[in-house]
Structures are given as structure tokens and as C-alpha cells.
Design a protein around this motif. Structure first.
Motif, PDB file in Angstrom:
ATOM      1  N   GLY A  36       1.177  -1.260   0.146  1.00 51.00           N
ATOM      2  CA  GLY A  36       0.269  -0.086   0.205  1.00 51.00           C
ATOM      3  C   GLY A  36       0.919   1.304   0.154  1.00 51.00           C
ATOM      4  O   GLY A  36       0.340   2.315   0.066  1.00 51.00           O
ATOM      5  N   GLY A  37       1.962   0.850  -0.138  1.00 54.43           N
ATOM      6  CA  GLY A  37       2.834   2.490  -0.114  1.00 54.43           C
ATOM      7  C   GLY A  37       3.951   2.247   0.621  1.00 54.43           C
ATOM      8  O   GLY A  37       4.563   3.275   0.117  1.00 54.43           O
ATOM      9  N   GLY A  38       3.622   1.430   1.821  1.00 52.85           N
ATOM     10  CA  GLY A  38       4.940   1.753   2.770  1.00 52.85           C
ATOM     11  C   GLY A  38       5.566   0.669   3.026  1.00 52.85           C
ATOM     12  O   GLY A  38       5.493  -0.673   2.161  1.00 52.85           O
ATOM     13  N   PRO A  39       5.730   0.894   3.816  1.00 52.05           N
ATOM     14  CA  PRO A  39       7.399  -0.319   3.649  1.00 52.05           C
ATOM     15  C   PRO A  39       6.425  -1.739   4.072  1.00 52.05           C
ATOM     16  O   PRO A  39       5.448  -1.395   5.061  1.00 52.05           O
ATOM     17  N   ALA A  40       6.939  -2.709   3.963  1.00 44.08           N
ATOM     18  CA  ALA A  40       6.545  -3.905   4.568  1.00 44.08           C
ATOM     19  C   ALA A  40       6.935  -4.186   6.296  1.00 44.08           C
ATOM     20  O   ALA A  40       8.311  -4.391   6.990  1.00 44.08           O
ATOM     21  N   GLU A  41       5.995  -4.297   6.733  1.00 46.12           N
ATOM     22  CA  GLU A  41       6.350  -4.652   8.452  1.00 46.12           C
ATOM     23  C   GLU A  41       6.186  -5.704   8.540  1.00 46.12           C
ATOM     24  O   GLU A  41       5.397  -6.657   8.718  1.00 46.12           O
ATOM     25  N   ILE A  42       7.555  -6.118   9.091  1.00 47.46           N
ATOM     26  CA  ILE A  42       7.906  -7.037  10.147  1.00 47.46           C
ATOM     27  C   ILE A  42       8.632  -7.534  11.837  1.00 47.46           C
ATOM     28  O   ILE A  42       8.922  -6.226  12.089  1.00 47.46           O
ATOM     29  N   THR A  43       7.735  -8.877  12.401  1.00 46.64           N
ATOM     30  CA  THR A  43       7.752  -8.690  13.897  1.00 46.64           C
ATOM     31  C   THR A  43       8.710  -9.331  14.248  1.00 46.64           C
ATOM     32  O   THR A  43       9.307 -11.026  13.585  1.00 46.64           O
ATOM     33  N   PHE A  44      10.149  -8.824  14.657  1.00 50.40           N
ATOM     34  CA  PHE A  44      11.117 -10.052  15.760  1.00 50.40           C
ATOM     35  C   PHE A  44      11.043  -9.758  17.260  1.00 50.40           C
ATOM     36  O   PHE A  44      11.439  -9.399  17.564  1.00 50.40           O
ATOM     37  N   TRP A  45      10.604 -11.306  16.888  1.00 54.21           N
ATOM     38  CA  TRP A  45      11.103 -11.610  18.656  1.00 54.21           C
ATOM     39  C   TRP A  45      12.699 -12.644  18.666  1.00 54.21           C
ATOM     40  O   TRP A  45      12.809 -12.964  18.075  1.00 54.21           O
ATOM     41  N   GLN A  46      13.348 -11.701  19.569  1.00 55.39           N
ATOM     42  CA  GLN A  46      14.203 -12.137  20.143  1.00 55.39           C
ATOM     43  C   GLN A  46      14.905 -12.786  21.603  1.00 55.39           C
ATOM     44  O   GLN A  46      13.779 -11.924  22.588  1.00 55.39           O
ATOM     45  N   SER A  47      14.396 -13.706  21.959  1.00 56.37           N
ATOM     46  CA  SER A  47      14.852 -14.335  23.203  1.00 56.37           C
ATOM     47  C   SER A  47      15.553 -13.885  24.265  1.00 56.37           C
ATOM     48  O   SER A  47      16.757 -13.419  23.505  1.00 56.37           O
ATOM     49  N   GLN A  48      15.635 -13.095  25.527  1.00 56.01           N
ATOM     50  CA  GLN A  48      16.759 -12.758  26.152  1.00 56.01           C
ATOM     51  C   GLN A  48      17.390 -13.517  26.356  1.00 56.01           C
ATOM     52  O   GLN A  48      17.696 -14.501  27.189  1.00 56.01           O
ATOM     53  N   LYS A 329       7.670 -12.955   3.858  1.00 60.27           N
ATOM     54  CA  LYS A 329       8.878 -13.510   4.222  1.00 60.27           C
ATOM     55  C   LYS A 329      10.322 -13.544   3.179  1.00 60.27           C
ATOM     56  O   LYS A 329      11.137 -13.745   3.615  1.00 60.27           O
ATOM     57  N   GLU A 330       9.870 -12.569   2.115  1.00 63.21           N
ATOM     58  CA  GLU A 330      11.060 -12.050   1.089  1.00 63.21           C
ATOM     59  C   GLU A 330      11.609 -11.118   2.558  1.00 63.21           C
ATOM     60  O   GLU A 330      12.721 -11.041   2.217  1.00 63.21           O
ATOM     61  N   ALA A 331      10.984 -10.342   2.652  1.00 60.75           N
ATOM     62  CA  ALA A 331      11.166  -9.202   3.881  1.00 60.75           C
ATOM     63  C   ALA A 331      12.021 -10.162   4.725  1.00 60.75           C
ATOM     64  O   ALA A 331      12.716  -9.127   5.579  1.00 60.75           O
ATOM     65  N   ALA A 332      11.152 -10.632   5.617  1.00 61.40           N
ATOM     66  CA  ALA A 332      12.275 -10.806   6.761  1.00 61.40           C
ATOM     67  C   ALA A 332      13.112 -11.168   6.635  1.00 61.40           C
ATOM     68  O   ALA A 332      14.569 -11.972   6.806  1.00 61.40           O
ATOM     69  N   ALA A 333      13.538 -12.244   5.133  1.00 63.83           N
ATOM     70  CA  ALA A 333      14.248 -12.770   4.758  1.00 63.83           C
ATOM     71  C   ALA A 333      15.984 -11.782   4.448  1.00 63.83           C
ATOM     72  O   ALA A 333      17.075 -12.003   4.682  1.00 63.83           O
ATOM     73  N   LYS A 334      15.735 -10.475   3.750  1.00 70.38           N
ATOM     74  CA  LYS A 334      16.402  -9.545   3.934  1.00 70.38           C
ATOM     75  C   LYS A 334      16.843  -8.794   5.222  1.00 70.38           C
ATOM     76  O   LYS A 334      18.493  -8.926   5.050  1.00 70.38           O
ATOM     77  N   PHE A 335      16.229  -8.922   6.360  1.00 72.82           N
ATOM     78  CA  PHE A 335      16.696  -9.035   7.464  1.00 72.82           C
ATOM     79  C   PHE A 335      17.410  -9.017   7.752  1.00 72.82           C
ATOM     80  O   PHE A 335      18.393  -9.223   8.222  1.00 72.82           O
TER      81      PHE A 335
END
Length: 447
Positions: A36-48, A329-335
Motif C-alpha cells: 500500500g505504498g509503505g514498507p513491509a512491516e515484520i515483527t522480530f522476537w528475540q529471546s532475552q 517472507k522475502e522481507a524477513a529474509a532480507k532482514f
């Protein structure tokens, strides 16, 4: 560090393997589609993990977000003791993370449950070819990649006091290479209140800390490759049992240790002259017992027959996975490519922040560290990288009940409660029961 180590073991042992797999990404917030014109927003959970790790992750998430406009990462730290609960709740609500930290042992179970996306095709070939040959299989199931590795931590390294070794008439430049030589050192270094060494002596610790030595003694673990039957009575294990038995019954190790295997405190406080411990002990010694560093050397743990090419340690550690249901998935892989598989300087910075207590899985990062003065000056990194990590094996993916059954046999023999034939028969029977009860036959993951 100990808590982190125990989380790894627990995750290997129980269904936490499944929980560690991040699930779908219905989590996108409004405007997160990227279409929709904005960036693909992905969530990233990191175990502490240790505090420096949270700082490092946040620094590079911020840099990634600032470096481009196509993907925005929402970063969240989740305490290890609440990970399962939060993940289950997120799965129920459809707000699971796109990217999550996952330990190596959790990958086969997650793939079996359809929870991880295949990453072949999402990351460039050069990212995969950069991974060291003995680690590449850790993130594969059926020949396909389902995670990208971040680091490894060897389970068993030999630490020894150079000052006490010299005082005992031994040469610190030539550490023991065989188990028999190590026993000789342990005997000579046991002086007064100082024991020759520390090593695991209770089943819960032996269950995972002895994996590398099990491989070393026999070339396999106490279960068949297809998980159809126990293999605990192989005569090649006799040397392993006798090694632990001699250390304990001769009184060359603490008889009632006050801390578990992952804790380097007895060594740091001068109660033992040598220590079998994981690479994480480097961090504890540097942070808590810095005065001990100048008198400490490390070496690969000795081999049953002196062959340095045989493994003496398993390699635990962490990866990043992409959820199979992620809409991005592609955005997640890019990160992931940016953080773990791209510029070697990024991961080199991580290892610098760790005090070189964790080890890279990438050849290019090794090369970057080779030109880093802090890395080359570290007294332990090169030995552990070149001589321990290089021969390390993957931690087994089978239920921890199997490891515990074999470890109970080791402890029983060690402490004179059973002879070797009786103990291994009991372990074999217990392993066969686990195979039957948990329907493991034929379920061993194929890398």
C-alpha cells in the motif's frame, strides 16, 4: 550464561522445541502489507540473553530500518521463561512473529510441525556457501535450509591453570591429549584443598555435557541412526565410563559440587586446577574472575586415543527462522541477510561485544576477525575456533529422556552404584522404552 545454557537443554528436551519456532505473521499491523505504498512491516522476537546482546540487536535493527525504506522491523525482546506462554498466546491471536530466534535443536521439530519457512531461494547462494562445512547441516532438514545460523558455543573445552601446572612439574605448553594423560594431570594437580579438575558429575548435567565425549568414544550416540533401538551397550563406551569413574572415585574432582557444570565459579575461585566447561565460561572468567585470565590457558578436551580430529564437543547456539505462515517472507529474509549473512563486520562486532566467548559459523567473519587487533590478542579465541569448533558436532535432536537415561548410567558407574554392564543394560532398556512410548522409530531428522 548458565540460565541460557539451561534454556538450550530444556528446549532440546521438551516441546519447547516446538514453541521456539516462531509462527505466522498475521501480526502485520495496518499498513504493514508493503503493497500500500509503505514498507513491509515484520515483527522480530528475540529471546532475552545477556544485556550486551539486547543492545547489539537493537543497534542493528535500528541501522537496518534506517538503511532502506522497503522493510521495517518491529523488535521485541521476550524473556526466556515466558517465551512459550507468549508465543502460544500470540499464535492464538494470530500475532506471531515473522522472525524469531531458534536454537539448533528446535529446527527439526519445528520443520516437522510445518512452522518454519524454507529459506533456499530467499537468501543468496553465497550466504549458504559462507557457512562452515561442519555447521551447514545444523540448519538443514531433508537437504533444505530452514534457518540461518548466528553463532555456536562448544559444550566442552579444557581450561587449566598454567601456574599450578608448572608448580606440579607439568608443561603448560603441552596439555594432555588423551584421557589417560588428563587423568595423570588431574592426579598431580590435586593438592591440598585444590582438586585436579571439575567436570559434570550428576545426570542432568552429564546428559548434555557428555555428548561430545560419547561421540569421541564411539563415533555415535547411544541410539541407532534411525532412532529405532538403543545402542548404549556398545563396548566402546567402556573407556568413557572408566574415565568418569576414575576421576570421581580417586577424589580428583569435587565430590559434592555446589554449582552445575556451566558455572565456572569453582575454577574462578581457585578450588580446581582444571575445568571442563563450555566456551561460555570465557565470558564468566573475564567478567567475574579477571585476575584468573593471566594464569589460564585453554585446549581442546583430550580425546580417548589422542586423535585431535575426533569431536569432543557438541555445538549449541542460535539461529534466526522465518515463520512458514509469514506474509512477508522475502522481507524477513532480507532482514536476516543484513543481520547475519551480509557485511562480516556486523557479526564481527557481535563477537567483539561478547568478549569472544561465542564463535562464528561463517568463514568471512573469521577473516574479518583475523584483522581485528582485539580478536587476535584474545588468549582463547583462536584455539577454540581452530581446534574445538572445527571438529564439533550438532547437538542431538532426540528427546532429552534418552540423554538422561545414558547419563544416569554414567553417574551410577561413576559413584560406584553399579558396574558398567548393569548400568548400560539399564540405560539400553530405558532408551528402548522412550523410543516405544514416544513413537520415535524412524523419526530421526535427515539433514
Amino acid at each position: 550464561m548458565r540460565q541460557r545454557r539451561l534454556r538450550i537443554v530444556a528446549a532440546t528436551a521438551v516441546a519447547a522445541l516446538i514453541a521456539l519456532a516462531g509462527c505466522s505473521s498475521n501480526s502485520g499491523t495496518p499498513g504493514s502489507s508493503g503493497g500500500g505504498g509503505g514498507p513491509a512491516e515484520i515483527t522480530f522476537w528475540q529471546s532475552q540473553f545477556e544485556p550486551y546482546q539486547q543492545k547489539w540487536f537493537k543497534t542493528y535493527v535500528d541501522k537496518f530500518n534506517a538503511s532502506q525504506s522497503e522493510v521495517k522491523v518491529k523488535y521485541q525482546v521476550v524473556p526466556g521463561d515466558t517465551w512459550q506462554q507468549k508465543l502460544k498466546a500470540a499464535q492464538a491471536a494470530g500475532t506471531q512473529p515473522d522472525v524469531a530466534t531458534t536454537n539448533y535443536g528446535g529446527i527439526p521439530a519445528g520443520v516437522a510441525n510445518g512452522q518454519f519457512a524454507e529459506l533456499d531461494g530467499l537468501l543468496p547462494d553465497k550466504a549458504w556457501s559462507d557457512i562452515k562445512s561442519n555447521v551447514g547441516g545444523f540448519v538443514q532438514v531433508g537437504g533444505k535450509h530452514y534457518a540461518y545460523p548466528m553463532l555456536v558455543e562448544p559444550s566442552t573445552v579444557l581450561y587449566y591453570r598454567t601456574d599450578l601446572v608448572k608448580a606440579a612439574g607439568l608443561d603448560p605448553a603441552t596439555p594432555p591429549k588423551t584421557w589417560d594423560e588428563l587423568l595423570t594431570w588431574a592426579e598431580k594437580l590435586t593438592q591440598g584443598k585444590v582438586k585436579g579438575m571439575s567436570i559434570a558429575s550428576v545426570a542432568p548435567d552429564l546428559g548434555w555435557s557428555s555428548w561430545g565425549l560419547q561421540y569421541n568414544a564411539c563415533g555415535h550416540l547411544p541410539i541407532n541412526d534411525d532412532w529405532s533401538a538403543a545402542n548404549a551397550k556398545d563396548p566402546c563406551y567402556t573407556k568413557l565410563f572408566e574415565f568418569y569413574q576414575t576421576l570421581f572415585q580417586k577424589g580428583w574432582i569435587p565430590q559434592q559440587p555446589k554449582v552445575g557444570y556451566p558455572d565456572a565459579t569453582p575454577y574462578g575461585q581457585g578450588q580446581v586446577a582444571m575445568m571442563a566447561n563450555g566456551s561460555w565460561a570465557v565470558g564468566q572468567l573475564k567478567q567475574t574472575f579477571p585476575a584468573m585470565i593471566k594464569n589460564t590457558a585453554v585446549a581442546p578436551f583430550p580425546s580417548v586415543d589422542g586423535d585431535p580430529s575426533k569431536p569432543t564437543a557438541t555445538l549449541g547456539g542460535w539461529t534466526l527462522t522465518v515463520d512458514a505462515k509469514s506474509k512477508h517472507k522475502e522481507a524477513a529474509a532480507k532482514f536476516i541477510e543484513y543481520l547475519l549473512a551480509g557485511d562480516p563486520a556486523i557479526m564481527a562486532d557481535f563477537f567483539r561485544q561478547s568478549g569472544f566467548s561465542k564463535y562464528t559459523v561463517r568463514t568471512s567473519v573469521d577473516q574479518a576477525l583475523a584483522s581485528d587487533p582485539a580478536a587476535t590478542a584474545d588468549p582463547f579465541m583462536k584455539v577454540i575456533t581452530d581446534k574445538v569448533v572445527a571438529t564439533g558436532k550438532a547437538e542431538p535432536a532426540y528427546p532429552f529422556d534418552i540423554s538422561l537415561a545414558f547419563a544416569t548410567a554414567i553417574e551410577s558407574v561413576m559413584k560406584g552404584k553399579s558396574d558398567i554392564p548393569a548400568a548400560t543394560q539399564k540405560a539400553s532398556d530405558a532408551i528402548d522404552r522412550v523410543i516405544k512410548q514416544q513413537r520415535l522409530k524412524g523419526t530421526a531428522p535427515k539433514g
